[in-house]
Motif scaffolding. Structure first.
Motif, PDB file in Angstrom:
ATOM      1  N   ALA A 135       0.853  -1.193   0.000  1.00 36.73           N
ATOM      2  CA  ALA A 135       0.000   0.000   0.000  1.00 36.73           C
ATOM      3  C   ALA A 135       0.886   1.240   0.000  1.00 36.73           C
ATOM      4  CB  ALA A 135      -0.938  -0.017   1.210  1.00 36.73           C
ATOM      5  N   ARG A 136       0.241   2.394  -0.089  1.00 38.20           N
ATOM      6  CA  ARG A 136       0.929   3.673  -0.025  1.00 38.20           C
ATOM      7  C   ARG A 136       0.483   4.421   1.230  1.00 38.20           C
ATOM      8  NH1 ARG A 136       5.167   4.272  -3.754  1.00 38.20           N
ATOM      9  NH2 ARG A 136       4.595   3.234  -5.700  1.00 38.20           N
ATOM     10  N   ALA A 137       1.413   5.107   1.864  1.00 38.27           N
ATOM     11  CA  ALA A 137       1.111   5.813   3.111  1.00 38.27           C
ATOM     12  C   ALA A 137       0.120   6.950   2.872  1.00 38.27           C
ATOM     13  CB  ALA A 137       2.387   6.359   3.721  1.00 38.27           C
ATOM     14  N   THR A 138      -0.909   6.990   3.711  1.00 36.34           N
ATOM     15  CA  THR A 138      -1.840   8.105   3.681  1.00 36.34           C
ATOM     16  C   THR A 138      -1.217   9.303   4.408  1.00 36.34           C
ATOM     17  OG1 THR A 138      -2.887   7.486   5.774  1.00 36.34           O
ATOM     18  CG2 THR A 138      -3.763   6.467   3.757  1.00 36.34           C
ATOM     19  N   ASP A 195      -5.726  -3.850  11.638  1.00 36.51           N
ATOM     20  CA  ASP A 195      -5.016  -3.402  10.446  1.00 36.51           C
ATOM     21  C   ASP A 195      -3.669  -2.868  10.906  1.00 36.51           C
ATOM     22  OD1 ASP A 195      -6.978  -3.990   8.527  1.00 36.51           O
ATOM     23  OD2 ASP A 195      -8.070  -2.154   9.026  1.00 36.51           O
ATOM     24  N   ILE A 196      -2.594  -3.472  10.421  1.00 36.82           N
ATOM     25  CA  ILE A 196      -1.234  -3.128  10.834  1.00 36.82           C
ATOM     26  C   ILE A 196      -0.519  -2.479   9.647  1.00 36.82           C
ATOM     27  CG2 ILE A 196       0.962  -4.065  11.694  1.00 36.82           C
ATOM     28  CD1 ILE A 196      -0.764  -6.453  12.775  1.00 36.82           C
ATOM     29  N   ILE A 197       0.174  -1.396   9.903  1.00 40.11           N
ATOM     30  CA  ILE A 197       0.906  -0.677   8.856  1.00 40.11           C
ATOM     31  C   ILE A 197       2.393  -0.670   9.208  1.00 40.11           C
ATOM     32  CG2 ILE A 197       1.209   1.505   7.647  1.00 40.11           C
ATOM     33  CD1 ILE A 197      -1.426   0.153   7.021  1.00 40.11           C
ATOM     34  N   VAL A 198       3.215  -1.236   8.315  1.00 37.61           N
ATOM     35  CA  VAL A 198       4.665  -1.314   8.529  1.00 37.61           C
ATOM     36  C   VAL A 198       5.367  -0.530   7.420  1.00 37.61           C
ATOM     37  CG1 VAL A 198       6.650  -2.849   8.761  1.00 37.61           C
ATOM     38  CG2 VAL A 198       4.385  -3.617   9.538  1.00 37.61           C
ATOM     39  N   GLY A 229       6.700   9.282  10.121  1.00 36.98           N
ATOM     40  CA  GLY A 229       7.829  10.053   9.627  1.00 36.98           C
ATOM     41  C   GLY A 229       8.138   9.776   8.172  1.00 36.98           C
ATOM     42  N   LEU A 230       7.100   9.523   7.374  1.00 41.14           N
ATOM     43  CA  LEU A 230       7.258   9.220   5.959  1.00 41.14           C
ATOM     44  C   LEU A 230       6.726  10.369   5.113  1.00 41.14           C
ATOM     45  CD1 LEU A 230       5.824   5.560   5.985  1.00 41.14           C
ATOM     46  CD2 LEU A 230       8.216   6.246   6.215  1.00 41.14           C
TER      47      LEU A 230
END
Length: 224
Positions: free
Chosen positions: A165-168, A202-205, A176-177
């Motif tokens: 996915a792409r960071a919202t 829902d986990i975001i890495v 920090g992205l």
């Protein structure tokens, strides 16, 4: 020599594609409102996820960080009686709008953002128990498996579905992205012995800092 001319729009599109490729490869980094810069060298660590991580007791994340000599901490905020959105209700096997406890986590490795998680637990399972709020009470800071076991619910399986996915905007700000940076989105669900889902998350890495590896044991051969 034969010369050729190209439209400015074509050149612009090609340049944009090259920039995006270099950003994806980690050679450049985009900074919102500022521009594109040569990226600083990144340390990319491995995060191993296996069925054994739930047998160590305590927090799986803290144990994961301990294994790579880092300190694992987190911040969390829970909301009680949150109506289950349709997709979450489907994952939990409940009706849309049923009450859940929604908890947002920001996980830190040595004080730096490492991953995000949003968890939902059906109040039909935890309502009226000491573990209603995951980060309060006698089992604060423990994992889902240990918390559920304390109220007589034995978690016997978990399923994870990883997706690129792409960071919202919100995720980028917390991790920090830059908006649009690559992340790994993991849909995780814990089930008890009857196959009933008792928690989903829902986990975001962030891909720039971590690679996720899945480890599974091979069953020994049956005796003749």
């Amino acid at each position: 020599m034969q010369s050729r001319s190209y439209g400015a729009g074509v050149i612009g599109e090609a340049a944009d594609a090259d920039l995006e490729r270099l950003i994806v490869e980690g050679l450049l980094e985009g900074r919102t409102g500022s521009g594109t810069y040569v990226a600083q060298p990144r340390e990319r660590r491995r995060m191993v996820r296996s069925r054994h991580r739930e047998r160590r007791g305590g927090s799986p994340f803290r144990a994961d960080m301990y294994e790579i000599s880092r300190s694992g901490t987190w911040e969390a905020a829970s909301e009680v009686r949150t109506p289950a959105p349709e997709n979450i209700a489907r994952r939990l096997g409940i009706e849309s709008g049923d009450p859940t406890v929604r908890t947002s986590y920001e996980f830190l490795a040595d004080g730096k953002p490492a991953q995000l998680s949003t968890s939902w637990e059906p109040m039909a399972v935890t309502g009226g128990t000491p573990i209603l709020l995951p980060e309060m009470g006698p089992l604060a800071g423990k994992g889902v498996v240990e918390r559920m076991r304390s109220i007589g619910v034995d978690v016997e399986a978990w399923v994870e579905i990883p997706r690129p996915a792409r960071a919202t905007q919100e995720q980028a700000s917390l991790l920090g992205l830059s908006v649009g940076d690559l992340v790994l989105s993991i849909e995780r669900t814990y089930c008890d012995g009857d196959g009933r889902p008792v928690e989903t998350a829902d986990i975001i890495v962030p891909d720039r800092s971590w690679e996720v590896a899945y480890e599974s044991a091979v069953d020994p051969p049956e005796p003749d």
